[in-house]
Scaffold this active site. Sequence first.
Site, PDB file in Angstrom:
ATOM      1  N   GLU A  60      88.686  18.832 108.304  1.00  0.00           N
ATOM      2  CA  GLU A  60      89.679  17.742 107.980  1.00  0.00           C
ATOM      3  C   GLU A  60      89.498  16.116 107.587  1.00  0.00           C
ATOM      4  O   GLU A  60      89.730  15.694 107.007  1.00  0.00           O
ATOM      5  CB  GLU A  60      90.543  17.899 109.115  1.00  0.00           C
ATOM      6  N   GLN A  82      95.865  21.828 107.012  1.00  0.00           N
ATOM      7  CA  GLN A  82      96.716  23.223 107.191  1.00  0.00           C
ATOM      8  C   GLN A  82      97.863  23.335 108.393  1.00  0.00           C
ATOM      9  O   GLN A  82      99.077  23.806 108.077  1.00  0.00           O
ATOM     10  CB  GLN A  82      95.611  24.409 107.403  1.00  0.00           C
ATOM     11  N   PHE A  83      97.478  22.879 109.315  1.00  0.00           N
ATOM     12  CA  PHE A  83      98.448  22.419 110.499  1.00  0.00           C
ATOM     13  C   PHE A  83      98.285  21.452 111.142  1.00  0.00           C
ATOM     14  O   PHE A  83      97.333  20.641 111.081  1.00  0.00           O
ATOM     15  CB  PHE A  83      98.127  23.530 111.504  1.00  0.00           C
ATOM     16  N   ALA A  84      99.566  20.542 111.675  1.00  0.00           N
ATOM     17  CA  ALA A  84      99.168  19.173 111.972  1.00  0.00           C
ATOM     18  C   ALA A  84      98.314  19.269 113.358  1.00  0.00           C
ATOM     19  O   ALA A  84      97.704  17.953 113.561  1.00  0.00           O
ATOM     20  CB  ALA A  84     100.738  18.612 112.672  1.00  0.00           C
ATOM     21  N   ASP A  85      98.190  20.288 113.960  1.00  0.00           N
ATOM     22  CA  ASP A  85      97.225  20.294 114.957  1.00  0.00           C
ATOM     23  C   ASP A  85      95.819  19.958 114.765  1.00  0.00           C
ATOM     24  O   ASP A  85      94.949  19.606 115.517  1.00  0.00           O
ATOM     25  CB  ASP A  85      97.201  21.645 115.725  1.00  0.00           C
ATOM     26  N   TYR A  86      95.412  20.088 113.485  1.00  0.00           N
ATOM     27  CA  TYR A  86      94.036  20.110 113.021  1.00  0.00           C
ATOM     28  C   TYR A  86      93.888  18.689 112.232  1.00  0.00           C
ATOM     29  O   TYR A  86      92.752  18.584 111.993  1.00  0.00           O
ATOM     30  CB  TYR A  86      93.754  20.991 111.511  1.00  0.00           C
ATOM     31  N   ILE A  87      94.831  17.663 112.370  1.00  0.00           N
ATOM     32  CA  ILE A  87      94.660  16.490 111.737  1.00  0.00           C
ATOM     33  C   ILE A  87      93.719  15.462 112.417  1.00  0.00           C
ATOM     34  O   ILE A  87      93.452  14.760 111.874  1.00  0.00           O
ATOM     35  CB  ILE A  87      96.163  15.895 111.461  1.00  0.00           C
ATOM     36  N   HIS A 129      98.736  25.403 116.878  1.00  0.00           N
ATOM     37  CA  HIS A 129      99.278  25.637 115.539  1.00  0.00           C
ATOM     38  C   HIS A 129     100.987  24.917 115.710  1.00  0.00           C
ATOM     39  O   HIS A 129     101.788  25.454 114.941  1.00  0.00           O
ATOM     40  CB  HIS A 129      99.373  26.865 115.199  1.00  0.00           C
TER      41      HIS A 129
END
Length: 337
Positions: A60, A82-87, A129
């Site tokens: 990311e 892909q998911f805000a958690d990965y930002i 997620h």
Amino acid sequence: MTVMNMIQAINNAHDVMMERDDNIVVTGEDIGYFGGVFRATEGLQKKYGTRRVFDAPIAEGGIVAVGIGMAAYGLRPVVEIQFADYIYPGFDQIVSEAGRMRYRTAGEWYLPMVIRSPYGGGIFGGQTHSQSPEALFAHACGIKTVIPSNPYDAKGLLIAAIEDDDPVVFFEPKRIYNGPFDGHFDRPVTPWAKHPAAEVPDGHYTVPIGKAAIARAGEAVTILAYGTMVHLALGVVAELGIDAEVIDLRTIVPVDIETIEESVKKTGRCIVLHEATRTAGFGAELSALVQERCFYHLEAPVVRVTGFDTPYPHSLEWAYFPGPIRLGNALKKVLED
């Protein structure tokens, strides 16, 4: 006009803008041939080719950095996390580079880039997620933060974000990707389903960034919400028969303080509703703004209805969400004070 759900509206916004401007490029994990986990970019690579729609590795920080480089070079990238958690691995790039570029170059350079990401819970995605990190980006200067609640706004706001000359973080509530949940607040939805939700204009149009919408006019109390929580608020006040005014913020930075102030001064009462955790959530900022600007018009303290201050609970996610009971209790409290 075409009937679309939010996924289809977001996909259509990409298509409309890519057809108009060859400088718009799209990248992210699995967004090319696969069309994205939620199919928001489905068909774009086939139509515009791999030079304009291309997959990125699972990195990311690198995805955001590449977007910054492309924007500085003169392109208009739309990057998907892909998911805000990965930002979070890209957070430093977003706040330290993207958000500061215009200021650190005294306006010589700017960064017209959009960072899209599905966010929030409701699909049993678990702790990694389902998070709602919008307050982190609201705190960082130089970044606009947009959260639509319906297909019409999603398309119009995404087009406006792509045309904006500054970086925009665009959070998409995946719980309502396939349309509002029609009063069912206690069960998950299937975001991949292709259920129609609303009429959306064909072609190009914009919804202004920084302008809230009055989702429901009322006189008794103001509810400030965005994303999924707008639908919760509308469902609960209809069920309880309360004459509430529901404000859909649409953009939390810049926030439309004029619409908020006008509503709260009219109703004299205010509830702030969001899915994210309570402490230091964006609701705290909204509450402070209302107190500063509307103190002498308030008939009761501002009340926050939020997620709990806990790690996101996988098995108890529907207890974690603000739901009809918690919002109903808050309405009762604020109207009786």
